[in-house]
Scaffold this motif. Structure first.
Motif, PDB file in Angstrom:
ATOM      1  N   SER A 115       0.830  -1.203   0.000  1.00 49.68           N
ATOM      2  CA  SER A 115       0.000   0.000   0.000  1.00 49.68           C
ATOM      3  C   SER A 115       0.866   1.254   0.000  1.00 49.68           C
ATOM      4  N   ARG A 116       2.048   1.191   0.655  1.00 50.85           N
ATOM      5  CA  ARG A 116       2.976   2.319   0.599  1.00 50.85           C
ATOM      6  C   ARG A 116       3.517   2.465  -0.820  1.00 50.85           C
ATOM      7  N   ALA A 117       3.812   1.320  -1.444  1.00 51.67           N
ATOM      8  CA  ALA A 117       4.369   1.356  -2.800  1.00 51.67           C
ATOM      9  C   ALA A 117       3.364   1.961  -3.772  1.00 51.67           C
ATOM     10  N   ARG A 118       2.070   1.634  -3.540  1.00 48.20           N
ATOM     11  CA  ARG A 118       1.034   2.169  -4.436  1.00 48.20           C
ATOM     12  C   ARG A 118       0.957   3.687  -4.355  1.00 48.20           C
ATOM     13  N   THR A 119       1.215   4.229  -3.157  1.00 52.02           N
ATOM     14  CA  THR A 119       1.145   5.681  -3.025  1.00 52.02           C
ATOM     15  C   THR A 119       2.423   6.341  -3.514  1.00 52.02           C
ATOM     16  N   GLY A 120       3.317   5.553  -4.075  1.00 57.57           N
ATOM     17  CA  GLY A 120       4.488   6.133  -4.718  1.00 57.57           C
ATOM     18  C   GLY A 120       5.722   6.205  -3.830  1.00 57.57           C
ATOM     19  N   THR A 121       5.693   5.543  -2.658  1.00 57.68           N
ATOM     20  CA  THR A 121       6.890   5.534  -1.819  1.00 57.68           C
ATOM     21  C   THR A 121       7.850   4.484  -2.366  1.00 57.68           C
ATOM     22  N   ASP A 122       9.106   4.866  -2.520  1.00 62.15           N
ATOM     23  CA  ASP A 122      10.066   3.882  -3.043  1.00 62.15           C
ATOM     24  C   ASP A 122      10.549   2.990  -1.894  1.00 62.15           C
ATOM     25  N   PRO A 123      11.206   1.877  -2.209  1.00 66.12           N
ATOM     26  CA  PRO A 123      11.643   0.937  -1.165  1.00 66.12           C
ATOM     27  C   PRO A 123      12.479   1.615  -0.079  1.00 66.12           C
ATOM     28  N   ASP A 124      13.323   2.578  -0.461  1.00 68.52           N
ATOM     29  CA  ASP A 124      14.118   3.329   0.529  1.00 68.52           C
ATOM     30  C   ASP A 124      13.214   3.936   1.577  1.00 68.52           C
ATOM     31  N   GLY A 125      12.166   4.590   1.087  1.00 67.36           N
ATOM     32  CA  GLY A 125      11.245   5.279   1.990  1.00 67.36           C
ATOM     33  C   GLY A 125      10.600   4.301   2.952  1.00 67.36           C
ATOM     34  N   VAL A 126      10.163   3.154   2.418  1.00 64.85           N
ATOM     35  CA  VAL A 126       9.518   2.151   3.262  1.00 64.85           C
ATOM     36  C   VAL A 126      10.509   1.662   4.322  1.00 64.85           C
ATOM     37  N   ALA A 127      11.750   1.420   3.895  1.00 63.90           N
ATOM     38  CA  ALA A 127      12.773   0.943   4.835  1.00 63.90           C
ATOM     39  C   ALA A 127      12.983   1.957   5.954  1.00 63.90           C
ATOM     40  N   ASN A 128      13.040   3.231   5.581  1.00 63.78           N
ATOM     41  CA  ASN A 128      13.230   4.264   6.600  1.00 63.78           C
ATOM     42  C   ASN A 128      12.054   4.330   7.559  1.00 63.78           C
ATOM     43  N   GLU A 129      10.870   4.146   7.014  1.00 65.94           N
ATOM     44  CA  GLU A 129       9.682   4.199   7.862  1.00 65.94           C
ATOM     45  C   GLU A 129       9.679   3.028   8.849  1.00 65.94           C
TER      46      GLU A 129
END
Lengths: 137, 303
Positions: free
Chosen positions: B90-104
């Protein structure tokens, strides 16, 4: 000089490809494989026919041909070139999609030949109408 | 000696962390619900985020209890793997890249370690450091698990889209009696141009077409290879007795073709699909005139 006028000169041995005359158009139907001897005989038949009678077009129907190679491609090109020298146009009719793709992949685009979807279209192209009372638009 | 001693010490630390996670599950979940990851995934209700946080904390506690703090295959993660996958997707769908998800995911560590530190009377005591370190390792593993599920979800997506791309590849449209068109969209490679050629030739036979239009408006670039594919298709269509018209050559592409020295001299071209259709119609003796002019002529005739 109308209607179907007999077969081509008898080749002497083995099969020959029949050459039919419809008005001033020659109709050649190729089927299956074409061997070297047959190809040569056919070329002779066609050129002889054109020079004897007043033929203005040659239709070669290859809808029964499933496999083509560079040899057949060359024979067709030669027939067309020979016919053109005798002032007749050659139309290749009824080529199958698979055959067209093979020829293009082989680089044989047969630039000197006219082409048509089937014999009817080929006749149309040569100015012979085969429509039955349809009335053109 | 040192190794066995270390192991002997680490075991209790892992249990300690597990017990802490169990005990403080509610608090951790509440704090995580405010973290960027949970807040952005569960936008509808905070309860849902808390619930998800509880599930993740419980899973971590289970992993810590099993003592496999740095094992991403630990069975404790299985319970939340699906959920983590959905969150990452769902994060990826909103345009967050893997880096962003990892940081979150990394941002989840701080609230948990803070709570853990507060557990100890002396935050600087060696036991406290041990425990925080163990929790940090565990959170690092969680991050890896999330990344792994993200990557595998991405691969699935790519596989699905590849299939879809083949399906939508090339429709052949009948534009008029004896006239078919193929709107080409996307890059033309040899595999695709083969499909285009086959479907076009089949359509020529099926529709008894005299004219075939290849519209390349949607083709981003034309290099010598693409030009060669186009010329092959044109040649094959001609062998079938149909005349081929290439339309939709944009000015930039026309210049590229000229610069590359590609000879399209044998190919009939028109600037737009409309022009190509107009050509095909005029060759067939079909004329298109606006109705109004006809009406006006009729009016003039009756008066």
């Amino acid at each position: 000089m109308t209607g179907i006028a007999g077969h081509g000169p008898v080749g002497g041995h083995g099969f020959t490809v029949p050459v039919l005359q419809l008005g001033d158009v020659l109709l050649v139907t190729l089927q299956g494989e074409l061997h070297d001897g047959m190809a040569e005989q056919l070329q002779q038949d066609i050129t002889a026919r054109i020079s004897h009678s007043r033929v203005t077009g040659v239709v070669i129907d290859i809808s029964g041909v499933e496999i083509v190679d560079s040899f057949l491609g060359r024979v067709l090109a030669e027939i067309a070139a020979g016919a053109k020298l005798l002032a007749a146009r050659t139309v290749l009719a009824g080529m199958r999609p698979a055959v067209a793709i093979t020829l293009v992949e082989l680089g044989l685009t047969l630039p000197g030949l006219w082409t048509a979807l089937d014999v009817e279209r080929a006749m149309e192209l040569l100015g012979v109408t085969t429509r039955r009372g349809e009335g053109s638009p | 000696m040192s190794v066995s001693e270390e192991n002997a010490e680490r075991e209790p630390v892992a249990y300690q962390v597990s017990a802490f996670l169990e005990r403080r599950r509610e608090q951790i979940a509440q704090r995580w619900a405010d973290a960027a990851l949970f807040r952005t995934v569960f936008t509808v209700s905070r309860d849902e985020a808390v619930e998800a946080g509880r599930a993740v904390a419980a899973a971590l506690a289970a992993v810590a209890a099993s003592g496999r703090l740095d094992d991403i295959r630990a069975s404790g993660f299985e319970a939340v793997r699906d959920q983590l996958g959905r969150m990452a997707a769902s994060r990826a769908r909103t345009g967050t890249d893997p880096d962003g998800v990892a940081n979150e995911v990394a941002a989840l560590r701080e609230p948990a370690t803070e709570l853990l530190r507060a557990e100890f009377a002396e935050p600087d005591a060696p036991e406290a450091h041990e425990a925080v370190l163990a929790l940090t390792v565990l959170m690092g593993t969680l991050r890896l698990v999330v990344m792994e599920t993200t990557v595998s979800a991405g691969e699935e997506l790519i596989a699905r889209q590849r299939e879809q791309l083949h399906e939508v590849a090339t429709p052949v449209i009948k534009l008029w009696e004896s006239t078919v068109a193929v709107p080409l969209i996307g890059t033309l490679d040899s595999a695709r141009s083969q499909v285009v050629m086959e479907s076009l030739l089949d359509a020529i036979v099926a529709e008894r077409a005299r004219y075939a239009i290849l519209d390349i408006t949607g083709v981003p670039t034309v290099d010598s290879l693409v030009a060669q594919h186009l010329m092959k298709t044109v040649a094959a269509a001609r062998l079938m007795g149909a005349e081929c018209i290439v339309s939709g050559i944009r000015p930039a592409i026309a210049q590229t073709i000229v610069h590359l020295g590609i000879d399209l001299g044998t190919v009939l071209t028109r600037s737009s699909l409309a022009d190509a259709l107009a050509y095909a119609l005029s060759q067939q003796g079909v004329e298109i005139a606006p109705l109004r002019a006809v009406g006006a002529a009729a009016d003039a005739g009756t008066r």
